[in-house]
Design a protein around this motif. Sequence first.
Motif, mmCIF file in Angstrom:
data_model
loop_
_atom_site.group_PDB
_atom_site.id
_atom_site.type_symbol
_atom_site.label_atom_id
_atom_site.label_comp_id
_atom_site.label_asym_id
_atom_site.label_seq_id
_atom_site.Cartn_x
_atom_site.Cartn_y
_atom_site.Cartn_z
ATOM 1 N N LEU A 95 0.821 -1.214 0.000
ATOM 2 C CA LEU A 95 0.000 0.000 0.000
ATOM 3 C C LEU A 95 0.852 1.259 0.000
ATOM 4 O O LEU A 95 0.406 2.324 -0.441
ATOM 5 N N LEU A 96 2.097 1.140 0.478
ATOM 6 C CA LEU A 96 3.017 2.271 0.485
ATOM 7 C C LEU A 96 3.894 2.304 -0.757
ATOM 8 O O LEU A 96 4.802 3.126 -0.864
ATOM 9 N N GLY A 97 3.625 1.400 -1.702
ATOM 10 C CA GLY A 97 4.373 1.391 -2.952
ATOM 11 C C GLY A 97 5.670 0.604 -2.910
ATOM 12 O O GLY A 97 6.418 0.610 -3.892
ATOM 13 N N GLU A 98 5.964 -0.086 -1.799
ATOM 14 C CA GLU A 98 7.204 -0.860 -1.705
ATOM 15 C C GLU A 98 6.929 -2.298 -2.142
ATOM 16 O O GLU A 98 6.875 -3.228 -1.327
ATOM 17 N N HIS A 99 6.754 -2.446 -3.446
ATOM 18 C CA HIS A 99 6.262 -3.722 -3.978
ATOM 19 C C HIS A 99 7.303 -4.845 -3.933
ATOM 20 O O HIS A 99 6.928 -6.017 -3.808
ATOM 21 N N SER A 100 8.574 -4.514 -4.035
ATOM 22 C CA SER A 100 9.593 -5.572 -3.972
ATOM 23 C C SER A 100 9.642 -6.190 -2.580
ATOM 24 O O SER A 100 9.650 -7.420 -2.430
ATOM 25 N N ARG A 101 9.673 -5.338 -1.547
ATOM 26 C CA ARG A 101 9.661 -5.868 -0.174
ATOM 27 C C ARG A 101 8.374 -6.634 0.088
ATOM 28 O O ARG A 101 8.388 -7.710 0.710
ATOM 29 N N ALA A 102 7.269 -6.092 -0.401
ATOM 30 C CA ALA A 102 5.983 -6.771 -0.192
ATOM 31 C C ALA A 102 5.989 -8.145 -0.843
ATOM 32 O O ALA A 102 5.585 -9.146 -0.218
ATOM 33 N N GLY A 103 6.456 -8.211 -2.083
ATOM 34 C CA GLY A 103 6.498 -9.494 -2.784
ATOM 35 C C GLY A 103 7.371 -10.508 -2.083
ATOM 36 O O GLY A 103 7.046 -11.709 -2.044
ATOM 37 N N GLY A 104 8.468 -10.042 -1.498
ATOM 38 C CA GLY A 104 9.348 -10.953 -0.772
ATOM 39 C C GLY A 104 8.647 -11.579 0.424
ATOM 40 O O GLY A 104 8.779 -12.785 0.673
ATOM 41 N N TRP A 105 7.863 -10.784 1.155
ATOM 42 C CA TRP A 105 7.157 -11.326 2.314
ATOM 43 C C TRP A 105 6.017 -12.252 1.907
ATOM 44 O O TRP A 105 5.798 -13.291 2.539
ATOM 45 N N PHE A 106 5.313 -11.905 0.843
ATOM 46 C CA PHE A 106 4.259 -12.814 0.365
ATOM 47 C C PHE A 106 4.864 -14.154 -0.055
ATOM 48 O O PHE A 106 4.297 -15.224 0.213
#
Length: 554
Positions: A95-106
Amino acid sequence: MAEPTAAADRGGLAEGRAAYRRRDWPQAYDRLSAADARAPLPAEDTEHLATAAYLVGHEETAFAAWERAWLAFRAEGATGRAVRCAFWLGLTLALLGEHSRAGGWFSRAGRLLEESGADCVERGYLLVPSGVQALGTGDFDRARTTCADVERIAARFGDPDLTAFGTLGQGQALIGSGDVVRGTALLDEAMVGVTAGEVSPVTAGIVYCAVILACRDAFDVRRATEWTAALSRWCDGQPGLKPYRGQCLVHRSEVMQMRGAWSDALAEVREACAHMADRDSDPALGMAQYQRGELLRLRGEFAHAEEAYRQAERWGCPPQPGLALLRLAQGRTADADAAVRRVAAQAEGDRVRRARILAAYVDILLATGDTSGAREAADELGKAADDLGPPYLRAVAAGADGTVLLAERDASGAWEALNAARALWQELRVPYEAARVGVSMAEACALLGDHDTAGLELDAARTVFEELGAAPDLARLRARSERAARPPLPGGLTSREAQVLRLVAGGAGNREIAATLVISEKTVARHLSNMFTKLGVSSRAAATAYAYEHGLTR
């Protein structure tokens, strides 16, 4: 739940747990943080610290706590709880636009779940990112199917948060595919779960932000306003709660602006800008700066508005049509004309975006004297309103039609269209737009000889503009009053046309007139054409003779 150690309890762990249960988020954050500083918290308390930190706006602290909770739950063999922590990390980062970090956690969460083979509700949570991705790419069939699967898993495990995500996603997919009625019904269903207290506060903020964005895209002002008020009441019972993030704050500011709470709207969008100042990746920062520019422009703070529009451009949000309207207010009509024509042409094929531009397009073209172009734009806007249907868009279209009819000197038709527009604005409780329409209605009344009603309309509009602090509109009303005190120009000429005629009579060519008046040669040509028609002449020489005959050369 693990018992607190003596050191941790002295740090306030018991108080932190109690504050968390009663949803006193600042107190929960303070006490849990203090306890954690004395001795590492158990996994569940660390997760609660993450939630409290996020809800009071300490996002980096929240991310660090969720990471620690993930590790602690994994060490305890609590796979589902670990996966849940990874999900919240991924979703809030996305939601904050940090898609790489988000993808890593998913990805980490998915791998852990597959390795465990557990049949748990978290499998439904890990479908949510796929549904969001499908919505983002416009694959609404896949999004709807995925979110229906989410809702089925939620029902099997009785999980209200997951139910809200599934219902929300299906509603968004239906709206995206054109089924607005069924889609908005599902959005309402998801929001009822929020305001009834069935879902967690983090989920509540995410659902509300998605709903208000969908309402904005569908021009559904009434629904956005109702849910904004309902969620505000819900938040009032939870001290220190900050469930809104970047883009959501921007759209809340837009709702406040429409309702006439300009000071609150400006405070909200300034909070959004401050909140996102250190997050270059947040896609909503440009939107926040654009909204700030809009409010400052309406208040007459032109220099600050221009800076806000420039910041919007810097952060990836196109500054139009707001910047073009600013140029119009500054008297730089040629710049406004060139800009709005360009962005309107770029929006061909994108009906929603083009509809947002056309009202400004009509105003600017009328200011340049291009009545025929304004008529085409108003007709297009009317067709979009007929096809899409929301009252907001119908009000915009009726207002545009009315102002063009005024320019076409059809006072009766203008009054009817403008009266319909004002009724819609009043129904939607949008005071500024209703007052602007009232000014045009006064002009129509004056053309019809009804000067008493014209005066009443202007007085009512002036009151609204004063309450809102709409300085440019008040200045235009003052200028209108001064013009009304002067004798009317012969031949029905406008003051701008009279300026052009005076320069023509002095022997100036189109290029020289354009340079003198700071307008384009194309605009000069339009003024000449309109002027020749009004005066019944066909040449510059005849127009010059008319100017001398009627004392227009001074």
